[in-house]
Design a protein around this motif. Structure first.
Motif, mmCIF file in Angstrom:
data_model
loop_
_atom_site.group_PDB
_atom_site.id
_atom_site.type_symbol
_atom_site.label_atom_id
_atom_site.label_comp_id
_atom_site.label_asym_id
_atom_site.label_seq_id
_atom_site.Cartn_x
_atom_site.Cartn_y
_atom_site.Cartn_z
ATOM 1 N N LEU A 177 86.093 -59.018 4.705
ATOM 2 C CA LEU A 177 85.799 -59.239 5.966
ATOM 3 C C LEU A 177 84.397 -59.969 5.922
ATOM 4 N N PHE A 178 84.676 -60.790 6.644
ATOM 5 C CA PHE A 178 83.341 -61.823 7.088
ATOM 6 C C PHE A 178 82.504 -61.154 8.424
ATOM 7 N N ASN A 210 94.433 -51.873 6.114
ATOM 8 C CA ASN A 210 93.538 -51.346 5.635
ATOM 9 C C ASN A 210 92.115 -51.932 6.191
ATOM 10 N N ALA A 211 92.058 -53.204 6.412
ATOM 11 C CA ALA A 211 90.950 -53.983 6.868
ATOM 12 C C ALA A 211 90.894 -53.716 8.289
ATOM 13 N N MET A 212 91.860 -53.733 9.024
ATOM 14 C CA MET A 212 91.981 -53.228 10.581
ATOM 15 C C MET A 212 91.413 -51.918 10.685
ATOM 16 N N LEU A 268 83.549 -49.881 11.627
ATOM 17 C CA LEU A 268 82.333 -50.788 12.048
ATOM 18 C C LEU A 268 82.427 -50.912 13.585
ATOM 19 N N GLY A 269 83.175 -50.400 14.273
ATOM 20 C CA GLY A 269 83.200 -50.654 15.788
ATOM 21 C C GLY A 269 83.449 -51.939 16.295
ATOM 22 N N ILE A 284 89.417 -58.983 15.633
ATOM 23 C CA ILE A 284 89.542 -59.406 14.483
ATOM 24 C C ILE A 284 90.222 -60.783 14.453
ATOM 25 N N GLU A 285 89.600 -61.796 13.938
ATOM 26 C CA GLU A 285 89.974 -63.194 13.981
ATOM 27 C C GLU A 285 90.331 -63.686 12.521
#
Length: 163
Positions: free
Chosen positions: A69-70, A103-105, A112-113, A117-118
Protein backbone atom coordinates in the motif's frame (compact mmCIF):
# COMPACT_ATOMS: atom_id res chain seq x y z
CA UNK A 1 -3.42 -24.77 0.53
CA UNK A 2 -3.02 -22.90 3.81
CA UNK A 3 -2.43 -19.26 2.89
CA UNK A 4 -1.11 -16.88 5.53
CA UNK A 5 -0.94 -13.10 5.06
CA UNK A 6 1.45 -11.14 7.26
CA UNK A 7 3.30 -7.85 7.31
CA UNK A 8 6.50 -7.43 5.28
CA UNK A 9 9.75 -7.82 7.23
CA UNK A 10 13.30 -6.65 6.40
CA UNK A 11 14.34 -10.28 5.96
CA UNK A 12 11.94 -10.65 3.00
CA UNK A 13 14.33 -8.91 0.58
CA UNK A 14 15.64 -12.17 -0.91
CA UNK A 15 12.09 -13.46 -1.53
CA UNK A 16 11.14 -10.16 -3.21
CA UNK A 17 14.27 -10.35 -5.36
CA UNK A 18 13.32 -13.85 -6.46
CA UNK A 19 9.68 -12.89 -7.19
CA UNK A 20 10.55 -9.73 -9.14
CA UNK A 21 13.26 -11.49 -11.15
CA UNK A 22 10.66 -13.75 -12.77
CA UNK A 23 9.87 -12.60 -16.35
CA UNK A 24 6.16 -13.30 -15.90
CA UNK A 25 6.15 -10.95 -12.90
CA UNK A 26 8.30 -7.98 -13.85
CA UNK A 27 6.73 -7.61 -17.31
CA UNK A 28 3.45 -6.60 -15.60
CA UNK A 29 5.06 -4.00 -13.33
CA UNK A 30 6.50 -0.57 -14.04
CA UNK A 31 9.75 -1.58 -12.32
CA UNK A 32 13.00 -2.55 -13.96
CA UNK A 33 13.66 -6.29 -14.18
CA UNK A 34 15.91 -8.28 -11.86
CA UNK A 35 16.60 -5.93 -8.94
CA UNK A 36 19.23 -7.15 -6.47
CA UNK A 37 18.63 -8.12 -2.87
CA UNK A 38 20.52 -4.97 -1.84
CA UNK A 39 18.16 -2.89 -3.99
CA UNK A 40 15.18 -4.44 -2.23
CA UNK A 41 16.73 -3.78 1.17
CA UNK A 42 17.14 -0.11 0.22
CA UNK A 43 13.58 -0.01 -1.16
CA UNK A 44 12.27 -1.42 2.13
CA UNK A 45 14.07 1.31 4.09
CA UNK A 46 12.61 4.01 1.81
CA UNK A 47 9.13 2.47 1.97
CA UNK A 48 9.30 2.40 5.76
CA UNK A 49 10.34 6.07 5.82
CA UNK A 50 7.34 6.97 3.65
CA UNK A 51 4.93 4.90 5.75
CA UNK A 52 4.16 2.39 3.00
CA UNK A 53 2.61 -0.84 4.24
CA UNK A 54 3.68 -4.21 2.86
CA UNK A 55 1.87 -7.54 3.07
CA UNK A 56 3.31 -10.95 2.21
CA UNK A 57 1.29 -14.03 1.26
CA UNK A 58 2.90 -17.30 2.36
CA UNK A 59 2.20 -20.97 1.88
CA UNK A 60 4.21 -23.32 4.10
CA UNK A 61 6.51 -20.43 5.04
CA UNK A 62 7.39 -19.53 1.42
CA UNK A 63 6.41 -16.18 -0.08
CA UNK A 64 3.97 -16.67 -2.96
CA UNK A 65 2.83 -13.06 -3.36
CA UNK A 66 3.05 -9.55 -2.02
CA UNK A 67 1.06 -6.33 -1.95
CA UNK A 68 2.28 -2.88 -0.95
CA UNK A 69 0.00 0.00 0.00
CA UNK A 70 1.46 3.34 -1.10
CA UNK A 71 0.27 5.88 1.45
CA UNK A 72 -0.36 9.33 -0.04
CA UNK A 73 1.98 12.02 1.30
CA UNK A 74 0.10 15.17 0.25
CA UNK A 75 -2.28 16.42 2.98
CA UNK A 76 -5.26 17.07 0.71
CA UNK A 77 -5.13 13.61 -0.88
CA UNK A 78 -4.35 11.51 2.19
CA UNK A 79 -7.80 9.95 1.95
CA UNK A 80 -6.49 8.04 -1.12
CA UNK A 81 -4.10 5.13 -1.30
CA UNK A 82 -2.69 3.05 -4.15
CA UNK A 83 -1.11 -0.37 -4.29
CA UNK A 84 1.15 -2.68 -6.21
CA UNK A 85 0.76 -6.43 -6.21
CA UNK A 86 2.54 -9.50 -7.56
CA UNK A 87 1.90 -13.21 -7.24
CA UNK A 88 4.37 -15.99 -8.02
CA UNK A 89 3.26 -17.39 -11.42
CA UNK A 90 3.57 -20.96 -10.06
CA UNK A 91 0.69 -20.07 -7.69
CA UNK A 92 -1.48 -18.09 -10.11
CA UNK A 93 -5.18 -18.84 -10.35
CA UNK A 94 -5.48 -19.91 -6.72
CA UNK A 95 -7.09 -16.74 -5.35
CA UNK A 96 -3.91 -15.40 -3.74
CA UNK A 97 -4.13 -12.02 -5.47
CA UNK A 98 -7.79 -11.67 -4.52
CA UNK A 99 -7.05 -12.50 -0.89
CA UNK A 100 -4.17 -10.00 -0.79
CA UNK A 101 -6.37 -7.27 -2.28
CA UNK A 102 -9.31 -8.01 0.03
CA UNK A 103 -6.89 -7.89 2.99
CA UNK A 104 -5.52 -4.54 1.75
CA UNK A 105 -9.02 -3.12 1.21
CA UNK A 106 -10.03 -4.06 4.75
CA UNK A 107 -6.84 -2.55 6.15
CA UNK A 108 -7.17 0.66 4.14
CA UNK A 109 -10.88 1.24 4.71
CA UNK A 110 -11.22 0.00 8.29
CA UNK A 111 -7.87 0.78 9.87
CA UNK A 112 -6.51 3.76 7.91
CA UNK A 113 -9.81 5.55 7.21
CA UNK A 114 -9.10 5.62 3.48
CA UNK A 115 -11.94 6.71 1.19
CA UNK A 116 -10.36 5.82 -2.18
CA UNK A 117 -8.09 2.99 -3.33
CA UNK A 118 -6.55 3.40 -6.75
CA UNK A 119 -4.31 1.36 -9.00
CA UNK A 120 -2.67 1.28 -12.39
CA UNK A 121 -2.59 -1.81 -14.61
CA UNK A 122 -1.33 -2.56 -18.11
CA UNK A 123 -4.15 -2.36 -20.68
CA UNK A 124 -3.49 -5.93 -21.81
CA UNK A 125 -3.31 -7.59 -18.39
CA UNK A 126 -6.75 -9.15 -18.84
CA UNK A 127 -6.48 -11.43 -15.82
CA UNK A 128 -5.74 -8.53 -13.48
CA UNK A 129 -8.39 -6.30 -15.07
CA UNK A 130 -11.04 -9.00 -14.53
CA UNK A 131 -10.02 -9.41 -10.89
CA UNK A 132 -10.06 -5.67 -10.18
CA UNK A 133 -13.48 -5.31 -11.78
CA UNK A 134 -14.77 -8.32 -9.82
CA UNK A 135 -13.65 -6.58 -6.61
CA UNK A 136 -15.50 -3.39 -7.51
CA UNK A 137 -12.74 -1.25 -9.04
CA UNK A 138 -13.90 0.98 -11.89
CA UNK A 139 -11.95 2.26 -14.88
CA UNK A 140 -11.28 5.96 -14.62
CA UNK A 141 -8.93 6.60 -17.50
CA UNK A 142 -6.01 5.53 -19.63
CA UNK A 143 -2.47 6.87 -19.62
CA UNK A 144 -1.52 6.41 -23.27
CA UNK A 145 1.91 4.92 -24.07
CA UNK A 146 2.83 5.39 -20.40
CA UNK A 147 5.25 2.52 -19.79
CA UNK A 148 8.02 0.84 -21.74
CA UNK A 149 7.81 -2.96 -21.82
CA UNK A 150 9.76 -5.27 -24.11
CA UNK A 151 10.90 -2.31 -26.20
CA UNK A 152 7.39 -0.94 -26.85
CA UNK A 153 5.29 1.66 -25.06
CA UNK A 154 2.01 0.44 -23.58
CA UNK A 155 -1.09 2.08 -22.16
CA UNK A 156 -1.80 2.00 -18.45
CA UNK A 157 -5.40 1.79 -17.22
CA UNK A 158 -6.26 3.77 -14.10
CA UNK A 159 -8.86 2.25 -11.78
CA UNK A 160 -10.27 3.03 -8.35
CA UNK A 161 -12.83 1.97 -5.78
CA UNK A 162 -14.50 4.33 -3.34
CA UNK A 163 -15.59 3.39 0.15
Amino acid sequence: MDLHIRGREPGDAAAYQCLYSHPDVYRWTTQLPCPSIATWQKKFEKMDELGYIGFVAEIDGAMVGELTLFVEQRPRTRHSISFGISVDPAFGGRGIGEKLIRNAMDYAFNWLGIMRIELEVFHDNERALRLYQKLGFEREGVKRKACLRDGEYHDIVQMAILR
